[in-house]
Design an enzyme around this catalytic site. Structure first.
Site, PDB file in Angstrom:
ATOM      1  N   ASP A 132      -1.120   5.562   0.454  1.00 50.87           N
ATOM      2  CA  ASP A 132      -0.125   5.769   1.076  1.00 50.87           C
ATOM      3  C   ASP A 132       0.026   7.417   0.724  1.00 50.87           C
ATOM      4  O   ASP A 132       0.359   7.972  -0.084  1.00 50.87           O
ATOM      5  CB  ASP A 132       1.120   5.132   0.798  1.00 50.87           C
ATOM      6  CG  ASP A 132       1.186   3.983   0.771  1.00 50.87           C
ATOM      7  OD1 ASP A 132       0.030   3.143   2.047  1.00 50.87           O
ATOM      8  OD2 ASP A 132       2.103   2.485   1.083  1.00 50.87           O
ATOM      9  N   VAL A 133      -0.126   7.784   2.654  1.00 48.84           N
ATOM     10  CA  VAL A 133       0.162   9.493   1.454  1.00 48.84           C
ATOM     11  C   VAL A 133       2.137  10.069   1.987  1.00 48.84           C
ATOM     12  O   VAL A 133       2.065  11.181   1.912  1.00 48.84           O
ATOM     13  CB  VAL A 133      -0.206   9.827   3.608  1.00 48.84           C
ATOM     14  CG1 VAL A 133      -1.661  10.247   3.478  1.00 48.84           C
ATOM     15  CG2 VAL A 133       0.777  10.205   5.158  1.00 48.84           C
ATOM     16  N   ASP A 134       2.677   9.092   2.133  1.00 48.93           N
ATOM     17  CA  ASP A 134       3.693   9.375   1.896  1.00 48.93           C
ATOM     18  C   ASP A 134       4.402   9.448   0.408  1.00 48.93           C
ATOM     19  O   ASP A 134       4.656   8.684  -0.133  1.00 48.93           O
ATOM     20  CB  ASP A 134       5.631   8.576   2.789  1.00 48.93           C
ATOM     21  CG  ASP A 134       4.881   7.217   1.723  1.00 48.93           C
ATOM     22  OD1 ASP A 134       4.139   6.858   1.568  1.00 48.93           O
ATOM     23  OD2 ASP A 134       5.588   6.222   2.371  1.00 48.93           O
TER      24      ASP A 134
ATOM     25  N   HIS B  70       2.553  -2.543  -9.771  1.00 49.66           N
ATOM     26  CA  HIS B  70       4.016  -2.368  -9.021  1.00 49.66           C
ATOM     27  C   HIS B  70       4.975  -1.424  -9.619  1.00 49.66           C
ATOM     28  O   HIS B  70       5.322  -2.412 -10.783  1.00 49.66           O
ATOM     29  CB  HIS B  70       4.324  -3.323  -7.778  1.00 49.66           C
ATOM     30  CG  HIS B  70       4.971  -3.285  -6.423  1.00 49.66           C
ATOM     31  ND1 HIS B  70       5.923  -2.161  -6.698  1.00 49.66           N
ATOM     32  CD2 HIS B  70       4.403  -2.894  -5.613  1.00 49.66           C
ATOM     33  CE1 HIS B  70       6.298  -1.922  -5.301  1.00 49.66           C
ATOM     34  NE2 HIS B  70       5.720  -1.987  -4.779  1.00 49.66           N
TER      35      HIS B  70
ATOM     36  N   THR C 202       7.536 -10.772  -5.532  1.00 51.69           N
ATOM     37  CA  THR C 202       7.747 -11.411  -4.114  1.00 51.69           C
ATOM     38  C   THR C 202       6.420 -11.849  -3.831  1.00 51.69           C
ATOM     39  O   THR C 202       5.582 -10.725  -2.474  1.00 51.69           O
ATOM     40  CB  THR C 202       8.607 -10.414  -3.787  1.00 51.69           C
ATOM     41  OG1 THR C 202       6.964  -8.831  -3.271  1.00 51.69           O
ATOM     42  CG2 THR C 202       9.643  -9.964  -4.712  1.00 51.69           C
TER      43      THR C 202
ATOM     44  N   GLU D  97      -0.493  -6.004   1.399  1.00 58.95           N
ATOM     45  CA  GLU D  97       0.094  -6.497  -0.053  1.00 58.95           C
ATOM     46  C   GLU D  97       0.071  -7.997  -0.801  1.00 58.95           C
ATOM     47  O   GLU D  97      -0.465  -7.851  -1.732  1.00 58.95           O
ATOM     48  CB  GLU D  97       1.177  -5.696  -0.153  1.00 58.95           C
ATOM     49  CG  GLU D  97       1.437  -5.329  -1.896  1.00 58.95           C
ATOM     50  CD  GLU D  97       3.280  -4.712  -1.857  1.00 58.95           C
ATOM     51  OE1 GLU D  97       2.626  -3.441  -2.767  1.00 58.95           O
ATOM     52  OE2 GLU D  97       4.497  -5.218  -1.926  1.00 58.95           O
TER      53      GLU D  97
END
Length: 227
Positions: free
Chosen positions: A84-86, A106, A118, A176
């Site tokens: 992810d780029v954020d 995670h 989850t 995910e």
């Protein structure tokens, strides 16, 4: 696009420094890509993808895009990582992360018991994981490995998502959830600690001493459609 400049500049400072690196960026706004000076043997390749009104569709479309890319790169690259780029790099990330199939624990679940993971728990979904199974909860925002192994992963997840879609099912955490299902039966050959994908540079912890790569703080309502 607001995160991309920091992502690339921090990658140039910390990510496989001294190695040949090609960044493949998937975006619906190629005209807005910032100009970032890259080092020798490092370049940015921009791929335009359709826009979407749902962030869930953006998430799930990743696997299909990577499946096609790994087909193209089969004889051109040895390893590929998906990010992810954020997010932003803060410390050295290099050859210690390489293996056939690489997953990262995670950052929200590294110290949780399995019953708190989850996972997708509905048996009708292709991402289903039974309550008594599962080793770790893996982050969907980062994974990698050899081009051939990542191709197998993304091809399988794309097929499983298509089966779910035909049954009008959407896995709880989208790509995910399917990634966690894949890793349950296809164990990663290398498992990275949350120092390789932390949740926020300002989120302190006693366990993680060096934060190498982390999500950046953001207002989800501003960056995600349909939230």
């Amino acid at each position: 696009m607001i995160f991309l400049k920091d992502f690339l500049e921090s990658a140039e400072a910390h990510y496989f420094v001294g190695y040949r690196v090609h960044y493949y960026l998937f975006t619906d706004q190629p005209e807005a890509v910032p100009n970032v000076k890259l080092g020798e043997e490092r370049k940015l390749i921009v791929r335009k993808v359709p826009s979407s009104n749902r962030w869930q569709d953006i998430s799930m479309g990743r696997m299909a895009a990577l499946e096609k890319l790994t087909e193209e790169l089969d004889n051109e690259a040895d390893y590929i990582f998906c990010f992810d780029v954020d997010a932003k790099f803060y410390a050295r990330w290099s050859a210690e992360t390489l293996s056939h199939m690489v997953a990262v624990i995670h950052p929200w679940f590294y110290n949780y018991p399995r019953e708190k993971f989850t996972y997708e728990r509905r048996p009708e979904s292709e991402a289903f994981i039974p309550a008594d199974e599962g080793d770790f909860y893996y982050a969907g925002g980062e994974f990698g490995g050899s081009v051939q192994e990542v191709h197998k992963l993304t091809k399988t997840c794309t097929e499983k998502q298509s089966i779910d879609r035909a049954k009008s099912i959407e896995a709880l955490w989208h790509n995910e959830s399917h990634l966690n299902r894949y890793f349950l039966y296809n164990k990663p050959s290398k498992l990275l600690s949350p120092e390789y994908l932390w949740r926020d540079i300002s989120a302190g912890t006693n366990e993680v001493k060096v934060i190498r790569f982390t999500s950046v703080a953001k207002n989800m309502a501003e960056v995600r459609p349909n939230i």
